[in-house]
Design an enzyme around this catalytic site. Structure first.
Site, mmCIF file in Angstrom:
data_model
loop_
_atom_site.group_PDB
_atom_site.id
_atom_site.type_symbol
_atom_site.label_atom_id
_atom_site.label_comp_id
_atom_site.label_asym_id
_atom_site.label_seq_id
_atom_site.Cartn_x
_atom_site.Cartn_y
_atom_site.Cartn_z
ATOM 1 N N HIS A 142 48.739 20.574 35.332
ATOM 2 C CA HIS A 142 48.323 19.630 36.368
ATOM 3 C C HIS A 142 46.831 19.334 36.205
ATOM 4 O O HIS A 142 46.006 20.245 36.143
ATOM 5 C CB HIS A 142 48.578 20.221 37.759
ATOM 6 C CG HIS A 142 48.093 19.361 38.883
ATOM 7 N ND1 HIS A 142 48.646 18.133 39.172
ATOM 8 C CD2 HIS A 142 47.093 19.535 39.765
ATOM 9 C CE1 HIS A 142 48.006 17.599 40.203
ATOM 10 N NE2 HIS A 142 47.060 18.431 40.589
ATOM 11 N N LYS A 163 40.147 14.790 41.796
ATOM 12 C CA LYS A 163 40.289 14.552 40.352
ATOM 13 C C LYS A 163 40.600 13.090 40.045
ATOM 14 O O LYS A 163 39.957 12.469 39.183
ATOM 15 C CB LYS A 163 41.397 15.446 39.774
ATOM 16 C CG LYS A 163 41.143 16.945 39.914
ATOM 17 C CD LYS A 163 42.213 17.779 39.252
ATOM 18 C CE LYS A 163 43.579 17.600 39.884
ATOM 19 N NZ LYS A 163 43.642 18.088 41.281
ATOM 20 N N ASP A 181 47.733 13.567 36.738
ATOM 21 C CA ASP A 181 48.694 14.440 37.391
ATOM 22 C C ASP A 181 49.300 15.459 36.423
ATOM 23 O O ASP A 181 49.105 16.655 36.578
ATOM 24 C CB ASP A 181 49.797 13.649 38.090
ATOM 25 C CG ASP A 181 50.657 14.552 38.960
ATOM 26 O OD1 ASP A 181 50.077 15.321 39.747
ATOM 27 O OD2 ASP A 181 51.894 14.506 38.842
ATOM 28 N N ARG A 247 22.984 27.661 36.786
ATOM 29 C CA ARG A 247 21.972 26.603 36.866
ATOM 30 C C ARG A 247 21.243 26.402 35.551
ATOM 31 O O ARG A 247 20.418 25.501 35.439
ATOM 32 C CB ARG A 247 20.962 26.932 37.981
ATOM 33 C CG ARG A 247 21.601 27.055 39.351
ATOM 34 C CD ARG A 247 20.578 27.268 40.434
ATOM 35 N NE ARG A 247 19.652 26.166 40.560
ATOM 36 C CZ ARG A 247 18.700 26.072 41.488
ATOM 37 N NH1 ARG A 247 18.562 27.054 42.376
ATOM 38 N NH2 ARG A 247 17.891 25.044 41.530
#
Length: 319
Positions: A142, A163, A181, A247
């Protein structure tokens, strides 16, 4: 036990425009299971140790030169032994004229017999590449697969994280949708994965509040692509204020899919973040890393700090 995939023989016939000399039944009903091929030179000499009868057999100038050098009775006996193994397909390259006994034995043992005008080496290389793609190990995941600046980016995350909305924004910015999907992922080599969409949902995309849209019809054929190599994985997750996010980007993170390591990133989602732009930058940065440049390493080096780089690998089930 891993799944075994098959390929109807008619797809090979159509792909390579093979001349059909004989088939025992409709090529659609003949299944190819092995993604490797063989030139049966040793077998024509009578050597069968380690011989795999599930491989397609291809004969060219070398094999025919050898068969011409032996007498007819020996040649027939050697071919009879080869065809008796029930090989899935016997192909003659370079348009060479067949020996009459080849057709007789093909009919006797029910072996498909075909011919191509291509050179032996060229045909073998193209056929192996085709078989590797069609018979590759695969899974369905998915997510959304989109090509961004030539990089295949697989976007995964929980349902509703954004998404598809990110994908449609990337399409508007000139990138190409491959699958939404459900993404079919195939391992086409020990280092490469290729993703595509199931045929019945290809080019369709779901947007909550709007419904189903056809990306190809809305944005044109330049906005979609049938398949793409998977170069990186981006996992979208809702922002967690208690979680410490990377980061610097010094460490390399990977996800192992079908035994292939793919670079991965986790991107937190919250209002105000431009995910499409972030994914564009991530794709470009991933390309730079493949070319040997890492901005975080350069910065730390400029600051005189020691670089302690680690590789982290997740299994597919961990994302």
């Amino acid at each position: 036990m891993s799944d075994i995939y098959t390929l109807p023989l008619d797809e090979i016939v159509n792909e390579f425009k093979l001349e059909i000399i004989y088939t025992p039944k409709d090529p659609k009903d003949i299944l190819i299971k092995n993604n490797d091929v063989n030139r049966p030179g040793l077998q024509l000499m009578g050597f069968y140790e380690y011989f795999n009868a599930e491989r397609i057999q291809i004969c060219g100038n070398m094999e025919f030169a050898y068969m011409k050098s032996i007498n007819e009775d020996v040649r027939r006996a050697r071919l009879d032994t080869l065809f008796a193994t029930q090989i899935p397909l016997f192909v003659v390259a370079r348009g060479i004229e067949l020996y009459p006994e080849m057709i007789e034995l093909a009919e006797k043992y029910g072996v498909p017999l075909m011919r191509t005008e291509r050179s032996t080496g060229e045909f073998i290389a193209a056929l192996i590449a085709f078989l590797n793609l069609k018979l590759a190990p695969r899974i369905t995941r998915h997510g959304v697969l989109i090509e961004v600046y030539g990089e295949g980016v697989l976007i995964v995350g929980e349902s509703g994280v954004g998404k598809s909305e990110t994908a449609i924004e990337l399409v508007k910015r000139g990138h190409r949708l491959v699958a939404d999907d459900a993404v079919e992922i195939k391992r086409v080599s020990n280092i490469s994965l290729v993703g595509s969409s199931p045929d019945n949902i290809r080019h369709f995309l779901e947007l909550r509040g709007i419904g189903i849209v056809n990306t190809r019809r809305l944005f044109g054929v330049g906005a979609v692509k049938v398949s793409e190599k998977i170069n990186m994985i981006i996992e979208l997750e809702m922002w967690d204020s208690d979680k410490v996010y990377d980061r610097m980007g010094v460490d390399n993170e990977y996800v192992s899919i079908l035994g292939v390591k793919v670079p991965s990133l986790t991107i937190p989602v919250k209002p105000g973040r431009n995910l499409a732009m972030i994914i564009e930058v991530a794709a470009m940065n991933n390309r730079q890393k493949k070319m040997g440049y890492n901005a975080a390493e350069e910065l730390l080096s400029n600051l005189g700090l020691q670089i302690d780089k680690k590789d982290k690998v997740k299994s597919w089930d961990e994302i």
